[in-house]
Write a protein that holds these residues in place. Structure first.
Motif, PDB file in Angstrom:
ATOM      1  N   VAL A  16       0.845  -1.193   0.000  1.00  0.00           N
ATOM      2  CA  VAL A  16       0.000   0.000   0.000  1.00  0.00           C
ATOM      3  C   VAL A  16       0.884   1.249   0.000  1.00  0.00           C
ATOM      4  O   VAL A  16       1.882   1.315   0.723  1.00  0.00           O
ATOM      5  CB  VAL A  16      -0.933  -0.002   1.228  1.00  0.00           C
ATOM      6  CG1 VAL A  16      -1.664   1.340   1.357  1.00  0.00           C
ATOM      7  CG2 VAL A  16      -1.929  -1.148   1.128  1.00  0.00           C
ATOM      8  N   GLY A  17       0.519   2.208  -0.827  1.00  0.00           N
ATOM      9  CA  GLY A  17       1.305   3.431  -0.941  1.00  0.00           C
ATOM     10  C   GLY A  17       2.228   3.439  -2.128  1.00  0.00           C
ATOM     11  O   GLY A  17       2.715   4.499  -2.538  1.00  0.00           O
ATOM     12  N   ASN A  18       2.505   2.251  -2.699  1.00  0.00           N
ATOM     13  CA  ASN A  18       3.344   2.189  -3.886  1.00  0.00           C
ATOM     14  C   ASN A  18       2.538   2.560  -5.129  1.00  0.00           C
ATOM     15  O   ASN A  18       1.301   2.612  -5.101  1.00  0.00           O
ATOM     16  CB  ASN A  18       3.937   0.793  -4.055  1.00  0.00           C
ATOM     17  CG  ASN A  18       5.085   0.531  -3.098  1.00  0.00           C
ATOM     18  OD1 ASN A  18       5.574   1.458  -2.445  1.00  0.00           O
ATOM     19  ND2 ASN A  18       5.507  -0.717  -3.008  1.00  0.00           N
ATOM     20  N   GLN A  19       3.234   2.760  -6.228  1.00  0.00           N
ATOM     21  CA  GLN A  19       2.581   3.083  -7.485  1.00  0.00           C
ATOM     22  C   GLN A  19       1.574   2.002  -7.859  1.00  0.00           C
ATOM     23  O   GLN A  19       1.869   0.802  -7.753  1.00  0.00           O
ATOM     24  CB  GLN A  19       3.621   3.240  -8.592  1.00  0.00           C
ATOM     25  CG  GLN A  19       3.076   3.770  -9.907  1.00  0.00           C
ATOM     26  CD  GLN A  19       4.171   3.984 -10.944  1.00  0.00           C
ATOM     27  OE1 GLN A  19       5.332   3.629 -10.723  1.00  0.00           O
ATOM     28  NE2 GLN A  19       3.802   4.581 -12.074  1.00  0.00           N
ATOM     29  N   PHE A  20       0.398   2.396  -8.254  1.00  0.00           N
ATOM     30  CA  PHE A  20      -0.705   1.533  -8.688  1.00  0.00           C
ATOM     31  C   PHE A  20      -1.399   0.807  -7.541  1.00  0.00           C
ATOM     32  O   PHE A  20      -2.341   0.038  -7.768  1.00  0.00           O
ATOM     33  CB  PHE A  20      -0.258   0.487  -9.723  1.00  0.00           C
ATOM     34  CG  PHE A  20       0.435   1.054 -10.922  1.00  0.00           C
ATOM     35  CD1 PHE A  20      -0.094   2.135 -11.612  1.00  0.00           C
ATOM     36  CD2 PHE A  20       1.624   0.510 -11.379  1.00  0.00           C
ATOM     37  CE1 PHE A  20       0.557   2.669 -12.729  1.00  0.00           C
ATOM     38  CE2 PHE A  20       2.283   1.026 -12.484  1.00  0.00           C
ATOM     39  CZ  PHE A  20       1.742   2.118 -13.163  1.00  0.00           C
ATOM     40  N   SER A  21      -0.957   0.993  -6.297  1.00  0.00           N
ATOM     41  CA  SER A  21      -1.549   0.214  -5.194  1.00  0.00           C
ATOM     42  C   SER A  21      -3.003   0.586  -4.923  1.00  0.00           C
ATOM     43  O   SER A  21      -3.721  -0.167  -4.261  1.00  0.00           O
ATOM     44  CB  SER A  21      -0.731   0.398  -3.906  1.00  0.00           C
ATOM     45  OG  SER A  21      -0.792   1.744  -3.454  1.00  0.00           O
ATOM     46  N   ASP A  22      -3.460   1.751  -5.435  1.00  0.00           N
ATOM     47  CA  ASP A  22      -4.851   2.158  -5.228  1.00  0.00           C
ATOM     48  C   ASP A  22      -5.753   1.775  -6.389  1.00  0.00           C
ATOM     49  O   ASP A  22      -6.932   2.132  -6.415  1.00  0.00           O
ATOM     50  CB  ASP A  22      -4.929   3.673  -5.004  1.00  0.00           C
ATOM     51  CG  ASP A  22      -4.358   4.458  -6.186  1.00  0.00           C
ATOM     52  OD1 ASP A  22      -3.638   3.853  -7.012  1.00  0.00           O
ATOM     53  OD2 ASP A  22      -4.628   5.669  -6.274  1.00  0.00           O
ATOM     54  N   ARG A  23      -5.208   1.012  -7.344  1.00  0.00           N
ATOM     55  CA  ARG A  23      -5.958   0.663  -8.551  1.00  0.00           C
ATOM     56  C   ARG A  23      -6.746  -0.635  -8.355  1.00  0.00           C
ATOM     57  O   ARG A  23      -6.393  -1.501  -7.544  1.00  0.00           O
ATOM     58  CB  ARG A  23      -4.988   0.501  -9.723  1.00  0.00           C
ATOM     59  CG  ARG A  23      -4.231   1.771 -10.077  1.00  0.00           C
ATOM     60  CD  ARG A  23      -4.957   2.603 -11.093  1.00  0.00           C
ATOM     61  NE  ARG A  23      -4.962   1.906 -12.375  1.00  0.00           N
ATOM     62  CZ  ARG A  23      -3.977   2.018 -13.283  1.00  0.00           C
ATOM     63  NH1 ARG A  23      -2.930   2.808 -13.040  1.00  0.00           N
ATOM     64  NH2 ARG A  23      -4.053   1.375 -14.430  1.00  0.00           N
ATOM     65  N   ASP A  24      -7.820  -0.797  -9.133  1.00  0.00           N
ATOM     66  CA  ASP A  24      -8.593  -2.045  -9.139  1.00  0.00           C
ATOM     67  C   ASP A  24      -7.995  -3.055 -10.106  1.00  0.00           C
ATOM     68  O   ASP A  24      -8.221  -4.253  -9.971  1.00  0.00           O
ATOM     69  CB  ASP A  24     -10.048  -1.766  -9.530  1.00  0.00           C
ATOM     70  CG  ASP A  24     -10.775  -0.959  -8.472  1.00  0.00           C
ATOM     71  OD1 ASP A  24     -10.441  -1.123  -7.282  1.00  0.00           O
ATOM     72  OD2 ASP A  24     -11.664  -0.170  -8.836  1.00  0.00           O
ATOM     73  N   HIS A  25      -7.270  -2.578 -11.086  1.00  0.00           N
ATOM     74  CA  HIS A  25      -6.582  -3.460 -12.032  1.00  0.00           C
ATOM     75  C   HIS A  25      -5.466  -2.664 -12.693  1.00  0.00           C
ATOM     76  O   HIS A  25      -5.468  -1.417 -12.690  1.00  0.00           O
ATOM     77  CB  HIS A  25      -7.544  -4.032 -13.083  1.00  0.00           C
ATOM     78  CG  HIS A  25      -8.219  -2.974 -13.916  1.00  0.00           C
ATOM     79  ND1 HIS A  25      -7.644  -2.412 -15.028  1.00  0.00           N
ATOM     80  CD2 HIS A  25      -9.424  -2.371 -13.768  1.00  0.00           C
ATOM     81  CE1 HIS A  25      -8.457  -1.529 -15.554  1.00  0.00           C
ATOM     82  NE2 HIS A  25      -9.548  -1.464 -14.814  1.00  0.00           N
ATOM     83  N   VAL A  26      -4.502  -3.371 -13.256  1.00  0.00           N
ATOM     84  CA  VAL A  26      -3.384  -2.748 -13.963  1.00  0.00           C
ATOM     85  C   VAL A  26      -3.144  -3.515 -15.251  1.00  0.00           C
ATOM     86  O   VAL A  26      -3.653  -4.624 -15.439  1.00  0.00           O
ATOM     87  CB  VAL A  26      -2.090  -2.745 -13.109  1.00  0.00           C
ATOM     88  CG1 VAL A  26      -2.222  -1.816 -11.926  1.00  0.00           C
ATOM     89  CG2 VAL A  26      -1.753  -4.166 -12.657  1.00  0.00           C
ATOM     90  N   THR A  27      -2.350  -2.937 -16.140  1.00  0.00           N
ATOM     91  CA  THR A  27      -2.006  -3.611 -17.389  1.00  0.00           C
ATOM     92  C   THR A  27      -0.599  -4.198 -17.285  1.00  0.00           C
ATOM     93  O   THR A  27       0.197  -3.813 -16.426  1.00  0.00           O
ATOM     94  CB  THR A  27      -2.049  -2.630 -18.569  1.00  0.00           C
ATOM     95  OG1 THR A  27      -0.995  -1.669 -18.413  1.00  0.00           O
ATOM     96  CG2 THR A  27      -3.397  -1.910 -18.625  1.00  0.00           C
ATOM     97  N   TRP A  28      -0.293  -5.096 -18.186  1.00  0.00           N
ATOM     98  CA  TRP A  28       1.037  -5.695 -18.217  1.00  0.00           C
ATOM     99  C   TRP A  28       2.108  -4.641 -18.482  1.00  0.00           C
ATOM    100  O   TRP A  28       3.192  -4.672 -17.885  1.00  0.00           O
ATOM    101  CB  TRP A  28       1.100  -6.796 -19.272  1.00  0.00           C
ATOM    102  CG  TRP A  28       0.374  -8.038 -18.858  1.00  0.00           C
ATOM    103  CD1 TRP A  28      -0.926  -8.353 -19.128  1.00  0.00           C
ATOM    104  CD2 TRP A  28       0.897  -9.121 -18.077  1.00  0.00           C
ATOM    105  NE1 TRP A  28      -1.255  -9.571 -18.571  1.00  0.00           N
ATOM    106  CE2 TRP A  28      -0.152 -10.061 -17.922  1.00  0.00           C
ATOM    107  CE3 TRP A  28       2.134  -9.392 -17.502  1.00  0.00           C
ATOM    108  CZ2 TRP A  28       0.011 -11.248 -17.210  1.00  0.00           C
ATOM    109  CZ3 TRP A  28       2.301 -10.585 -16.801  1.00  0.00           C
ATOM    110  CH2 TRP A  28       1.257 -11.488 -16.653  1.00  0.00           C
ATOM    111  N   SER A  29       1.831  -3.709 -19.372  1.00  0.00           N
ATOM    112  CA  SER A  29       2.834  -2.682 -19.678  1.00  0.00           C
ATOM    113  C   SER A  29       3.084  -1.777 -18.477  1.00  0.00           C
ATOM    114  O   SER A  29       4.223  -1.332 -18.248  1.00  0.00           O
ATOM    115  CB  SER A  29       2.382  -1.861 -20.890  1.00  0.00           C
ATOM    116  OG  SER A  29       1.127  -1.253 -20.656  1.00  0.00           O
ATOM    117  N   GLU A  30       2.045  -1.486 -17.686  1.00  0.00           N
ATOM    118  CA  GLU A  30       2.239  -0.666 -16.492  1.00  0.00           C
ATOM    119  C   GLU A  30       3.097  -1.390 -15.455  1.00  0.00           C
ATOM    120  O   GLU A  30       3.992  -0.801 -14.843  1.00  0.00           O
ATOM    121  CB  GLU A  30       0.881  -0.318 -15.884  1.00  0.00           C
ATOM    122  CG  GLU A  30       0.087   0.709 -16.692  1.00  0.00           C
ATOM    123  CD  GLU A  30      -1.303   0.932 -16.141  1.00  0.00           C
ATOM    124  OE1 GLU A  30      -1.826   2.043 -16.285  1.00  0.00           O
ATOM    125  OE2 GLU A  30      -1.891  -0.037 -15.575  1.00  0.00           O
TER     126      GLU A  30
END
Length: 299
Positions: free
Chosen positions: A170-184
């Motif tokens: 928690v607190g890292n990049q993308f940690s507040d997202r519901d989903h992410v992409t492979w490129s991210e």
């Protein structure tokens, strides 16, 4: 001749007279004499040797195939007779890829409940090692990917389809997202399994398909070590969703599904393709089918 064929199987696996003798619990001269007697009985040279083991001859390779078949049949016969006398008992040897280790209890726990005189040993291996151990009678069943790479002569029982998620604090990049992409995900400081693991090859493939360069900052063949680095809050990883569910991840660690595309790969139980199977292997395959019915199709 059966004892000599068993000696030959170990020698073919170890490719070294000294190591094979230690494995068998005999002296090296005893092993050498047994192999020479087998060669005399069959009328062919099985092993090229100088001052040490070099390789199997073409005839030795053919005898190796027969030895596996004959020794396997004899072991099956012995186990059937032991089971007829005392019921199912003995020791089960399982090898599993690291990402599937958390699913092993779905087979071993109910199996142990039905057969209390059975004990288990479970080892973590690469997918290639699982198949090699099966072929050399060193394990009874394996748990591995069953679609992406050649399996050889095995029977399979599909267990579940493996999906993937970003594991991060928690607190890292993308940690507040519901989903992410492979490129991210590729842009993060990733700790991943080593390249000899099929899971790593699968992840590398999907990252490349997303146009990303695979550059992990840490590699290990231990899932525990990867998790311990993630918990520092300085690392992230890509892991199967089923691991996060079994281990029950909680704050401050999040598991975020990776989409675009949402991919999955089937994992299952493998055993040597032979008829009949030993009573133990037959019972394990039956339990694996029951476990597959209990597990969600996609975990």
């Amino acid at each position: 001749m059966i004892d000599k064929l068993e000696y030959f199987l170990v020698l073919a696996r170890e490719q070294h007279f000294g190591r094979a003798a230690v494995e068998l619990g005999v002296t090296q001269p005893t092993l050498s004499a047994a192999i020479k007697q087998l060669e005399d009985q069959l009328g062919v040279m099985l092993v090229k040797r100088g001052s040490r083991f070099q390789e199997l001859t073409p005839e030795g390779q053919r005898v190796l195939e027969w030895a596996r078949r004959i020794v396997g049949d004899v072991r099956t016969l012995r186990e059937e007779m032991r089971t007829a006398r005392r019921g199912l008992s003995g020791h089960v040897r399982i090898a599993a890829i690291p990402t599937a280790l958390a699913m092993v209890p779905s087979i071993t726990t109910p199996f142990r409940g039905k057969h209390p005189n059975v004990t288990f040993s479970v080892r973590s291996c690469t997918s290639l090692q699982v198949l090699s151990l099966l072929e050399n009678f060193e394990i009874d069943i394996g748990i591995t990917y069953i679609e992406d790479e050649p399996l050889g002569r095995v029977v399979t029982v599909p267990l579940y389809s493996e999906r993937y998620c970003l594991i991060t604090a928690v607190g890292n990049q993308f940690s507040d997202r519901d989903h992410v992409t492979w490129s991210e995900v590729a842009a993060l400081p990733l700790c991943l399994l080593t390249p000899d693991m099929q899971n790593r090859r699968i992840i590398d493939k999907h990252l490349r398909e997303a146009g990303a360069i695979v550059q992990p900052t840490l590699e290990s063949n231990s899932m525990i070590l990867l998790f311990s680095h993630i918990r520092t809050g300085k690392w992230a990883s890509i892991m199967p969703m089923n691991l996060t569910e079994v281990l029950g991840l909680a704050e401050p660690i999040r598991a975020i599904p990776i989409t675009e595309p949402d991919v999955s790969h089937r994992v299952g139980v493998v055993a040597l393709e032979r008829e009949p199977h030993t009573p133990m292997v037959s019972a394990l395959l039956y339990e694996a089918r029951l476990a597959a019915d209990r597990l969600p199709a996609r975990v």
